[in-house]
Design an enzyme around this catalytic site. Structure first.
Site, PDB file in Angstrom:
ATOM      1  N   ARG A 109      27.090  22.401  44.911  1.00 35.40           N
ATOM      2  CA  ARG A 109      27.126  21.591  43.680  1.00 35.40           C
ATOM      3  C   ARG A 109      27.264  20.109  44.032  1.00 35.40           C
ATOM      4  O   ARG A 109      26.836  19.226  43.295  1.00 35.40           O
ATOM      5  CB  ARG A 109      28.256  22.044  42.734  1.00 35.40           C
ATOM      6  N   TYR A 147      10.693  14.855  22.155  1.00 35.27           N
ATOM      7  CA  TYR A 147      10.775  16.302  22.350  1.00 35.27           C
ATOM      8  C   TYR A 147      11.954  16.813  21.502  1.00 35.27           C
ATOM      9  O   TYR A 147      13.053  16.224  21.521  1.00 35.27           O
ATOM     10  CB  TYR A 147      11.008  16.591  23.834  1.00 35.27           C
ATOM     11  N   ASP A 194      11.395   9.277  29.585  1.00 29.89           N
ATOM     12  CA  ASP A 194      10.977  10.643  29.906  1.00 29.89           C
ATOM     13  C   ASP A 194       9.482  10.596  30.226  1.00 29.89           C
ATOM     14  O   ASP A 194       8.662  10.322  29.354  1.00 29.89           O
ATOM     15  CB  ASP A 194      11.268  11.571  28.721  1.00 29.89           C
ATOM     16  N   LYS A 227       7.372  21.261  34.438  1.00 31.38           N
ATOM     17  CA  LYS A 227       5.994  21.056  33.958  1.00 31.38           C
ATOM     18  C   LYS A 227       5.078  20.666  35.119  1.00 31.38           C
ATOM     19  O   LYS A 227       4.929  21.424  36.040  1.00 31.38           O
ATOM     20  CB  LYS A 227       5.990  20.013  32.834  1.00 31.38           C
TER      21      LYS A 227
HETATM   22  C1  LIG Z   1       8.886  15.905  27.200  1.00 33.12           C
HETATM   23  C2  LIG Z   1       9.885  16.932  27.620  1.00 33.12           C
HETATM   24  N1  LIG Z   1      11.049  16.530  28.148  1.00 33.12           N
HETATM   25  C3  LIG Z   1      11.989  17.411  28.533  1.00 33.12           C
HETATM   26  C4  LIG Z   1      11.789  18.777  28.395  1.00 33.12           C
HETATM   27  C5  LIG Z   1      12.880  19.707  28.809  1.00 33.12           C
HETATM   28  O1  LIG Z   1      12.591  20.310  30.019  1.00 33.12           O
HETATM   29  P1  LIG Z   1      13.258  21.693  30.501  1.00 33.12           P
HETATM   30  O2  LIG Z   1      12.679  22.765  29.652  1.00 33.12           O
HETATM   31  O3  LIG Z   1      12.886  21.756  31.952  1.00 33.12           O
HETATM   32  O4  LIG Z   1      14.713  21.567  30.276  1.00 33.12           O
HETATM   33  C6  LIG Z   1      10.592  19.237  27.863  1.00 33.12           C
HETATM   34  C7  LIG Z   1      10.376  20.687  27.708  1.00 33.12           C
HETATM   35  O5  LIG Z   1       9.414  21.133  27.118  1.00 33.12           O
HETATM   36  C8  LIG Z   1       9.614  18.289  27.452  1.00 33.12           C
HETATM   37  O6  LIG Z   1       8.457  18.686  26.909  1.00 33.12           O
END
Ligand SMILES: Cc1ncc(COP(=O)(O)O)c(C=O)c1O
Length: 403
Positions: free
Chosen positions: A56, A109, A182, A207
């Site tokens: 950790r 998101y 992001d 992703k």
């Molecule tokens: C733009 C965006 N940011 C963050 C996330 C969150 O990612 P995670 O599912 O790996 O927690 C997503 C998930 O779909 C996303 O589309």
């Protein structure tokens, strides 16, 4: 001689010495790392000496991933967490606490929005949501009260709006806010927000970075001091990435640019086809001249990437019929994968939003988000064409007039 179990523990946990460098990063599947003596253990545990003691606090495979993504972003340092949401929580939590304020783009998101509006709100962090294309509104929100964080998405989920990062980071800094971006939809192959002034960049490595829909992971990159703050918060909150998951993301990174080229080439073809198709009210793809942010996207992004959205004139009924008729795409809720994935955001990724919030975020009932995969483009085009016919047959009469 030691007893059988003592010898079994020793014999089966002796890491081999390897003098040649492996050509992939080994999976350090260990919770603990042993020091030579008490002195070294103390120094490594307190961070006085570089090294490992407990996963950790740090793990070589996880650190290799963080360093790799930091390098791709041109960042001083990086941190890899269990998921994209963990990385977002750590990034924002390392900057804001009770009494602080976040200004965020309104078409976020859905789970990020929920994190800000519900979870962080319970801890006394207030959030305001604004249209990032309306710089006057962003400035007004920043000026309304001292703001600790301006939070943006390079390409927004799900409306594919592209943020003018240079202008927005300058606005944020003028008002004393740290800017967190992001960059999940773009990935470092398309955009590196630190080059445009961002302070921290977060990505869901679930992703494009990993690219195969087989692992969850998250990344934060930025200056060493900011990442030290992220790491310190993580030590006390957990959300640790597993070494095998880090390995899987590392496995994806060398082919990121190649995958992105293919995602983008097929997405551009699909977007042009959809724009001319009957029953399609609107197509949102950054490199279409009709996209409201086309000029910004052309400056900011290396290509249009693999994400597009389309709005069916026949509304939710047509959207459902379209999804059900598709033969190739997966009916699931992620993106950035080998598979094409088609989702209906109002009923999936953005289900937390009320009808009014969906409307304000520009999410129409007939909106579909497409993450274009790596399948053969001709197969995808044919499949989408037949699904559109099914949508036209199912949707209200009005859908026949759209173009
Ligand atoms: C733009 C965006 N940011 C963050 C996330 C969150 O990612 P995670 O599912 O790996 O927690 C997503 C998930 O779909 C996303 O589309």
């Amino acid at each position: 001689m030691d007893g059988f179990t003592t010898r079994a523990i020793r014999a089966a946990t002796r890491a081999p010495r390897v003098d040649q460098r492996p050509t992939s990063v080994p999976i350090y599947q260990a919770a603990t790392f042993s020091s030579a003596d008490a002195e070294e253990l103390g120094a490594v545990t307190t961070g006085a000496t570089a090294g490992y003691v407990y996963s950790r606090l740090g793990n070589p495979t996880v650190d290799a991933l963080a360093d790799a993504v930091a390098e791709l972003h041109g960042a001083e340092a990086g941190f890899a967490a269990a998921t994209g949401m963990a990385a977002i929580h750590l990034a924002v939590g390392s900057l804001a606490g009770s009494g602080d304020r976040i200004v965020a783009t309104r078409n976020l998101y859905g789970t990020t929005r929920a994190l800000f509006a519900t979870v962080l709100a319970r801890f006394g962090v207030e959030s305001a949501f604004v249209d990032p294309a309306d710089h006057v509104a962003v400035e007004a929100a920043l000026a309304a009260a001292p703001t600790r964080v301006l939070y943006l998405e390079t390409i927004s989920n799900p409306t594919i709006a592209v943020a003018d990062l240079a202008a927005l980071t300058a606005l944020g800094h003028r008002h004393g806010a740290a800017v967190v971006v992001d960059n999940t939809f773009a990935s470092p192959a398309l955009c590196r927000p630190l080059e445009h002034g961002a302070d921290l960049v977060v990505e869901s490595a679930t992703k494009y970075l990993s690219g195969h829909s087989d692992v969850l992971a998250g990344i934060a990159v930025g200056s060493r001091t900011r990442i030290d703050d992220v790491r310190a918060l993580h030590v006390e909150t957990g959300g640790t990435l597993a070494p095998f998951s880090a390995f899987l993301v590392l496995r994806g990174i060398p082919t990121l640019a190649l995958r992105m080229e293919r995602h983008a080439a097929t997405a551009a073809r699909l977007a042009a086809f959809l724009e001319a198709a009957p029953g399609v009210a609107r197509v949102l793809y950054p490199m279409l001249r009709s996209h409201p942010d086309y000029a910004v996207a052309s400056r900011l992004l290396a290509s249009g990437g693999g994400m597009l959205a389309l709005e069916l004139a026949g509304g939710a009924t047509a959207a459902r019929a379209f999804v059900d008729a598709l033969r190739i795409p997966e009916r699931t809720a992620s993106l950035g994968s080998i598979h094409t994935i088609v989702v209906h955001p109002p009923s999936t990724t953005h289900r937390q939003l009320s009808a009014a919030e969906l409307d304000a975020a520009g999410i129409a009932p007939g909106l579909l988000r497409v993450s274009v995969g790596l399948e053969d483009a001709d197969d995808l085009m044919a499949d989408v064409a037949q699904a559109l016919e099914a949508a036209l047959a199912a949707g209200p009469e009005a859908s026949r007039t759209g173009g």
